[in-house]
Write a protein that holds these residues in place. Sequence first.
Motif, short mmCIF file in Angstrom:
data_model
loop_
_atom_site.label_atom_id
_atom_site.label_comp_id
_atom_site.label_asym_id
_atom_site.label_seq_id
_atom_site.Cartn_x
_atom_site.Cartn_y
_atom_site.Cartn_z
N LEU A 1 -13.75 7.56 2.44
CA LEU A 1 -13.13 8.60 3.24
C LEU A 1 -13.29 9.96 2.57
N HIS B 1 -18.96 -9.92 7.94
CA HIS B 1 -19.59 -9.06 8.95
C HIS B 1 -20.63 -8.20 8.25
N ILE C 1 -11.34 2.10 0.49
CA ILE C 1 -11.42 2.89 1.72
C ILE C 1 -11.41 4.38 1.38
N HIS D 1 -10.51 3.97 19.36
CA HIS D 1 -11.71 3.18 19.64
C HIS D 1 -11.59 1.78 19.05
N GLN D 2 -11.21 1.71 17.79
CA GLN D 2 -11.10 0.42 17.10
C GLN D 2 -9.99 -0.43 17.69
N SER D 3 -8.86 0.22 18.00
CA SER D 3 -7.73 -0.52 18.57
C SER D 3 -8.19 -1.27 19.82
N LEU E 1 -11.00 13.53 15.25
CA LEU E 1 -12.02 12.49 15.16
C LEU E 1 -11.43 11.19 14.63
N VAL E 2 -10.56 11.30 13.65
CA VAL E 2 -9.93 10.10 13.10
C VAL E 2 -9.15 9.38 14.18
N GLU E 3 -8.35 10.14 14.93
CA GLU E 3 -7.55 9.51 15.96
C GLU E 3 -8.43 8.86 17.02
N ARG E 4 -9.50 9.55 17.35
CA ARG E 4 -10.40 9.00 18.36
C ARG E 4 -10.97 7.66 17.89
N GLU E 5 -11.34 7.61 16.61
CA GLU E 5 -11.93 6.38 16.09
C GLU E 5 -10.90 5.26 16.00
N ILE E 6 -9.68 5.64 15.63
CA ILE E 6 -8.62 4.63 15.57
C ILE E 6 -8.40 4.04 16.96
N ILE F 1 -11.08 17.22 12.23
CA ILE F 1 -11.21 15.94 11.53
C ILE F 1 -10.13 14.98 12.00
N ARG F 2 -8.88 15.49 12.07
CA ARG F 2 -7.78 14.63 12.50
C ARG F 2 -8.05 14.06 13.89
#
Lengths: 133, 133, 133, 133
Positions: free
Chosen positions: D96, D4, D92, D123-125, D116-121, D113-114
Motif C-alpha cells: 500500500l 490463488h 499489506i 468492487h471486492q465486496s 479509489l480505495v472505496e471503489r475497490e473495496i 486516493i480515498r
Amino acid sequence: MILHIDPSNGIPIYEQIVRQVKFAIANGALQVAEHVPSVRDMARISAVNPNTVVRAYRELQNDGILKSIRGTGLAVTAEAPTLCRRIRLEMIQQRLRSVIEEAAQNQVDWDEIRQLVEREIQHQSERSRESKS
Amino acid sequence: MILHIDPSNGIPIYEQIVRQVKFAIANGALQVAEHVPSVRDMARISAVNPNTVVRAYRELQNDGILKSIRGTGLAVTAEAPTLCRRIRLEMIQQRLRSVIEEAAQNQVDWDEIRQLVEREIQHQSERSRESKS
Amino acid sequence: MILHIDPSNGIPIYEQIVRQVKFAIANGALQVAEHVPSVRDMARISAVNPNTVVRAYRELQNDGILKSIRGTGLAVTAEAPTLCRRIRLEMIQQRLRSVIEEAAQNQVDWDEIRQLVEREIQHQSERSRESKS
Amino acid sequence: MILHIDPSNGIPIYEQIVRQVKFAIANGALQVAEHVPSVRDMARISAVNPNTVVRAYRELQNDGILKSIRGTGLAVTAEAPTLCRRIRLEMIQQRLRSVIEEAAQNQVDWDEIRQLVEREIQHQSERSRESKS
DNA sequence: GTGGTCTAGACCACG
DNA sequence: GTGGTCTAGACCACC
C-alpha cells in the motif's frame, strides 16, 4: 521455424523477424500455444544479435501475438492466428494503397497499373518455379 | 507545382519531392526550361524544411533533371522529359515489385493480390471523383 | 522536465521515464506539441544510457503519447493529455486493486485497510511537508 | 490450502506462495505442526513449477515459518502463528505504501486516493458476495 | 542537430 | 534453461 533475414534490405531486421513470425502463424507453420524459438536460439539461427530478437519478440508481445510464460519461454496466444491472418492482408494492402495512391496522383492510368501488377506476378511466378526446381 | 507530402509515410520527404517533380515533368506539368520554385518558396508552399528541398533539388541535378542557371534558379533540362517519361512507370513498378515480392514470399494467392489491387483502384477512383465534384 | 530516476527501485528505468513523462503531461508540465528533451539530453539529465531513453520514448510512441517529427525530435500529441490523465488514475487503481484483492482473499477487514490507507496518507503528508520546508 | 496464483501479476510466483502461506497461518487456516502439502502436491494443485514451490518453501524455512521434519515433510513451526499475525498487516501495508508513495509523487489528491480505495473495496465486496451465493 | 537500428557483452530474476 | 534490463559504443538516414 526458419527465417530469411536480409540485413541490407532497408527493412529493419527486428521488423523482418516480426513479420515472418506473423506470417508463420497465419500460415499455420506456428501453432497456438507452441513455443517460439528461444531468444538465444533464434539469434543463433538467424545470425543476428540476441537483443534484436528480444526487440522483435517484445513487439510481438505488444501486438498480443506472443505471451511470455515466466521462465519457460514465449508462446503463441490463442488470438494470434486470427490477428495474424488479418494483419497479413492489411500489411500488403497498406503498402499497395500507398503505391496506387502515388500512381493516381500522377495520372498513371488504371490499366497501366494492372499491367504492371500482372508483369510482376508473372515475374514472381517464374522465380518461385525456378526455386522449386 | 503543388506537392502532396506525407511526413509519416516511410518514404523520406526529400524522395517524395524528387519523385513528384519527376512525375510533373513526365506529365508535362513542368516544361523544359521552366523554373522550379525556389528552395524557399517550395519549402514554404509544402511546409517542409528548406534543407530537405535543397537535398531533393541536389538529387534532381545529379540525375540530370534540373540544372542550375546562375542567379536565376533551377530549370528543367532539355533531356528531362525523355528521362522522366522513361522512368515514370519504373518508379511505380519498383515499389509494386517489392510489395508483390513480400506477398509471394508469404504464400498470398495471386488472385488475392489482384483483388486487393482492384479494391484499391476502386477506392482511389471514388476519391478522385469526389475531389473533382 | 526534471526526472527522479532511482535505478535500484525494482521498477525498470525505462518504465520510470515513461511514467514520469505521462504524469508530466497529465499535470500540464508538458504541453501539447511541445518537444520532449532529445534522447541525448534526457540521457545526460537523468544519468542513464541513451538506449534506455530510446526505449522509453518508443514505448510512449506506441501509446500514442509522443510522435516523432523527422529530424526534429519527439512532440507531445494532441490526444496525450486526455490519455495521460486517464492512464494516471488507471495505473494507481490497478495497483490498488491488486493490493486490496490480496487483502480480501486473506480476510483482512475493510476497516483495517482503511486504517492502513489513512496511516500512509498521514505518513506521506508529513514527508512532503518536510521536503517543502 | 488453496492458492490463488496469478502468473501475470508482477509479483513472482514463489513470493505469491510465500505470502499466501503466511496469511493462511495468520488466519488459522494452517495450524501449528500441521504439514504443508508436499512440493509435488502443491505444484500440481496450483499448476506451478515444482522448483518454484521449492523456492517458496525454502524462503519460508529461512523465515522460521516452516521447518523440515525428516522423512515426513515440512511442518508449521510453533512460532509461526505469532510471526505471521505480526506481519499480516505489514505485508499489506508495504505494498500500500509504495502505491500511495507514487500517487503522492505525482500530485494525486488524497481524496482521490480515498475514492479509489472505496471503489475497490466496493468492487471486492460485490465479488465476494457473488462467490458466496 | 534529431531519432532509429544494431552489436556486444553484462547482470538479474524466474522456473 | 528462460526472458528482461541495462550499458557502451557504433553507424545510419533525415532535417
